[in-house]
Design a protein around this motif. Structure first.
Motif: not given
Length: 125
Positions: A66-73, A82-91
């Protein structure tokens, strides 16, 4: 002593039944252990550990990583950044709440009230 009509069993007979059942279970366990021992000996002869040998009913599937998804780190390495995800916006939940409130409102079922049903009944009806 047992009754001639086949009544209650004596303590010796009941003990014999229990021992017979226990002996049967012990024999079954011995057979399972023998089969396990033979499998482990075959595995040692082939040189592979038991977990690496595929069973007959299982097919080997390639391991999917599985590909690593960095959410909080927040990584310091440029390659990991490059693998860090953008901060999520609440729906927005306003539309969902409005729909639920509208669904919870009771709709009038009876348009006209029958006066006969509203009158109290006599105690001896």
């Amino acid at each position: 002593m047992a009754a001639p009509g086949g009544g209650a069993q004596g303590p010796e007979e009941a003990e014999g039944l229990v021992l017979g059942r226990l002996e049967e279970e012990a024999l079954k366990r011995r057979e399972r252990l023998r089969a396990l021992r033979q499998r482990t000996l075959q595995n040692k002869e082939s040189g592979e550990p038991e977990s690496k040998i595929p069973r007959e009913d299982e097919e080997e599937e390639p391991v999917k990583h599985r590909e690593i998804k960095l959410r909080n780190y927040d990584p310091e390495d440029a390659e990991l950044k490059k693998r860090k995800l953008p901060p999520a916006k609440p729906a927005s939940v306003e539309d969902t709440v409005k729909e639920q409130l509208e669904a919870a409102k009771p709709e009038p079922i009876i348009d006209e009230v029958d006066l006969a049903n509203l009158a109290p009944r006599k105690p001896d009806w």
